[in-house]
Design an enzyme around this catalytic site. Structure first.
Site, short mmCIF file in Angstrom:
data_model
loop_
_atom_site.label_atom_id
_atom_site.label_comp_id
_atom_site.label_asym_id
_atom_site.label_seq_id
_atom_site.Cartn_x
_atom_site.Cartn_y
_atom_site.Cartn_z
N ASP A 21 0.83 -1.21 0.00
CA ASP A 21 0.00 0.00 0.00
C ASP A 21 0.86 1.26 0.00
OD1 ASP A 21 -2.43 1.33 -0.05
OD2 ASP A 21 -2.57 1.44 2.13
N ASN A 69 -11.18 -2.39 -4.85
CA ASN A 69 -10.45 -1.46 -5.72
C ASN A 69 -11.16 -1.24 -7.06
OD1 ASN A 69 -7.18 -2.60 -4.58
ND2 ASN A 69 -8.36 -0.85 -3.86
C1 IPE Z 1 -5.39 -2.68 0.03
O1 IPE Z 1 -5.08 -1.34 -0.14
C2 IPE Z 1 -5.43 -3.36 -1.30
C3 IPE Z 1 -4.16 -3.46 -2.02
C4 IPE Z 1 -2.98 -3.06 -1.62
C5 IPE Z 1 -4.25 -4.09 -3.30
P1 IPE Z 1 -6.22 -0.21 -0.20
O2 IPE Z 1 -5.53 1.08 -0.41
O3 IPE Z 1 -7.26 -0.59 -1.18
O4 IPE Z 1 -6.85 -0.31 1.27
P2 IPE Z 1 -7.66 0.78 2.10
O5 IPE Z 1 -8.69 1.37 1.18
O6 IPE Z 1 -6.68 1.80 2.55
O7 IPE Z 1 -8.24 0.02 3.25
C1 IPE Z 2 -1.81 0.21 -3.36
O1 IPE Z 2 -1.54 1.57 -3.36
C2 IPE Z 2 -2.04 -0.35 -4.74
C3 IPE Z 2 -3.44 -0.68 -5.05
C4 IPE Z 2 -4.43 -0.65 -4.19
C5 IPE Z 2 -3.73 -1.07 -6.41
P1 IPE Z 2 -2.69 2.64 -3.33
O2 IPE Z 2 -3.11 2.96 -4.72
O3 IPE Z 2 -3.79 2.21 -2.42
O4 IPE Z 2 -1.93 3.89 -2.71
P2 IPE Z 2 -2.50 4.92 -1.62
O5 IPE Z 2 -2.94 4.10 -0.43
O6 IPE Z 2 -3.62 5.63 -2.27
O7 IPE Z 2 -1.33 5.78 -1.32
MG MG Z 3 -4.10 2.41 -0.44
#
Ligand code: IPE
Ligand code: IPE
Ligand code: MG
Length: 255
Positions: A21, A69
């Site tokens: 993340d 997502n």
């Molecule tokens: C979790 O991250 C999913 C992945 C890393 C693929 P998210 O960014 O979607 O999680 P939340 O929304 O912060 O809980």
């Molecule tokens: C994780 O990074 C990757 C996916 C969920 C695909 P994020 O896209 O959630 O990055 P932040 O949390 O918005 O920084």
């Molecule tokens: Mg994230």
């Protein structure tokens, strides 16, 4: 039914599961589009796989895209699909050469046909590899995983092949994702949030959790080593007492 005995204590996890993340925030800090963060995140994926292979960690599971997502803005979802496609085209040869078995968990039918066929090809090609099992969680949700397992068992009951009283933890557990490999010993989440976000809900029951503020694109071998060192120092009790765990350790280490 007695619960399974605790696994032998080991300094090195047999299975590491990672919520990667912080890609978006990494890009935003640099005033760049979020996609730049996802691309940098893909480089961190390669680094992490390389290091786990070097260390001899037998299983690595990466959360690449959650069932939630899909709710992100269309342009981000589309760009991520393109990135997945390119990454598969680019990396599978090398993973195969290095003996990595690649698998995908999650509702793959929600992806486009070209991605689904690439996933299948990658799985088929690498199915006999034994250096490491790399599971990519894509369109994955822990609740969906458990619901799907429950549905399968319900179908067995409806067909008269299974009695409701035969359903226990072992049977349900054998129908969730990754049932053929040990549950994760170590869970890592980058990006500063301390939550599970619907990752492997069933499989993480007794996993050691490790969180870092480091954003995924900055995750490197030092970070991984910190997680592994912390893991090696943890006492896993599985509901037992410290004394019991110590006695078990002496039993298993004596000839
Ligand atoms: C979790 O991250 C999913 C992945 C890393 C693929 P998210 O960014 O979607 O999680 P939340 O929304 O912060 O809980
Ligand atoms: C994780 O990074 C990757 C996916 C969920 C695909 P994020 O896209 O959630 O990055 P932040 O949390 O918005 O920084
Ligand atoms: Mg994230």
């Amino acid at each position: 039914m007695p619960s399974a005995p605790p696994p032998l204590p080991s300094a090195l996890p047999r299975h590491v599961a990672i919520i990667m993340d912080g890609n978006g925030r990494w890009a935003q800090q640099r005033r760049r589009p979020r996609m730049i963060g996802h691309r940098a995140g893909a480089r961190a994926v390669n680094r992490t796989i390389d290091r786990c292979l070097e260390l001899g960690i037998p299983a690595l599971t990466l959360f690449a895209f959650s069932s939630e997502n899909w709710g992100r803005p269309d342009d981000e979802v589309q760009a991520l699909m393109k990135l997945f496609l390119h990454a598969l085209d680019r990396e599978v040869d090398e993973l195969h050469r290095r003996g990595v078995r690649v698998r995908f968990i999650g509702e793959r039918e929600r992806f486009g046909a070209s991605l689904v066929s690439r996933m299948q090809l990658a799985e088929q090609r690498t199915v006999d590899n034994t250096a490491m099992t790399l599971s990519i969680a894509a369109s994955y949700g822990g609740r969906q995983d458990i619901a799907r397992a429950a549905r399968t068992l319900a179908q067995e009951v409806a067909a008269g092949r299974l009695l409701p009283e035969q359903i226990d933890e072992d049977l349900l557990g054998s129908h969730v994702a990754l049932a053929d490999i040990p549950a994760p010993d170590l869970f890592i989440r980058t990006g500063g949030d301390t939550r599970i976000s619907n990752f492997l809900l069933w499989q993480l029951a007794y996993t050691e959790l490790w969180f870092t503020d480091v954003l995924w694109p900055d995750f490197d071998t030092d970070q991984l080593q910190r997680a592994l060192d912390t893991y090696a120092g943890r006492e896993r009790r599985f509901g037992l007492t410290s004394a019991q765990i110590a006695a078990l350790a002496t039993e298993t280490s004596s000839p």
